[in-house]
Write a protein that holds these residues in place. Structure first.
Motif, PDB file in Angstrom:
ATOM      1  N   SER A   2       0.832  -1.193   0.000  1.00  0.00           N
ATOM      2  CA  SER A   2       0.000   0.000   0.000  1.00  0.00           C
ATOM      3  C   SER A   2       0.870   1.248   0.000  1.00  0.00           C
ATOM      4  CB  SER A   2      -0.896  -0.014   1.231  1.00  0.00           C
ATOM      5  OG  SER A   2      -1.659   1.146   1.275  1.00  0.00           O
ATOM      6  N   GLN A   4      -0.117   4.261   1.047  1.00  0.00           N
ATOM      7  CA  GLN A   4      -0.920   5.214   1.773  1.00  0.00           C
ATOM      8  C   GLN A   4      -0.025   6.220   2.471  1.00  0.00           C
ATOM      9  OE1 GLN A   4      -3.567   3.089   4.319  1.00  0.00           O
ATOM     10  NE2 GLN A   4      -4.852   2.444   2.618  1.00  0.00           N
ATOM     11  N   ASN A  30     -10.602   3.095   3.584  1.00  0.00           N
ATOM     12  CA  ASN A  30      -9.438   2.483   2.932  1.00  0.00           C
ATOM     13  C   ASN A  30      -8.496   1.798   3.916  1.00  0.00           C
ATOM     14  OD1 ASN A  30     -10.012   3.056   0.201  1.00  0.00           O
ATOM     15  ND2 ASN A  30      -9.482   5.191   0.568  1.00  0.00           N
ATOM     16  N   CYS A  48      -7.886  -0.548  -6.643  1.00  0.00           N
ATOM     17  CA  CYS A  48      -7.055  -0.252  -5.470  1.00  0.00           C
ATOM     18  C   CYS A  48      -6.228  -1.445  -4.998  1.00  0.00           C
ATOM     19  CB  CYS A  48      -7.928   0.262  -4.334  1.00  0.00           C
ATOM     20  SG  CYS A  48      -9.157  -0.920  -3.784  1.00  0.00           S
TER      21      CYS A  48
END
Length: 127
Positions: A2, A4, A30, A48
């Motif tokens: 990820s 993020q 998320n 995603c």
């Protein structure tokens, strides 16, 4: 893997902006949680990321939005995140009270929204 942003980046991007509860819940969706599926399926492929495969009684990590959708269809159980257990929350409370430095516990950035969403759809899964 990820990509993020860190909590500091999130805090800076939210500073000075006014967001509604719905906005914050949208961002929190998320965050990843663990579920225990009640169905079998190969991997789900989304823009995603890829999640699965799904096998009954085998824990798998998915985004909160997918966990909520599957729970609403009664296709999974949502595992209580470790930081959300009663024992851990009591320990965090005691730690914050005992520290002389104004230091908050290490919780997910959207912990209130995550708790709210999990408790709305999966209160029966939380011990």
């Amino acid at each position: 893997m990820s990509m993020q942003p860190s909590n500091d980046t999130k805090a800076r991007s939210l500073a000075g902006n006014s967001f509604t509860t719905s906005d914050l819940e949208f961002y929190a969706e998320n965050e990843h949680v663990n579920i225990v599926p009640r169905f079998s399926s190969p991997e789900f492929n989304f823009i995603c990321g890829d999640y699965g495969p799904f096998t009954p009684q085998r824990e798998v990590e998915v985004p909160l939005w997918l966990a909520v959708a599957l729970k609403q269809q009664m296709k999974c159980f949502i595992r209580c995140p470790e930081w959300m257990t009663i024992e851990n929350l009591k320990a965090i409370k005691d730690q914050e009270k005992s520290t002389e430095i104004n230091e908050l516990a290490d919780l997910p950035f959207y912990y209130m929204e995550i708790c709210s969403m999990i408790l709305q759809v999966a209160a029966d899964d939380i011990p």
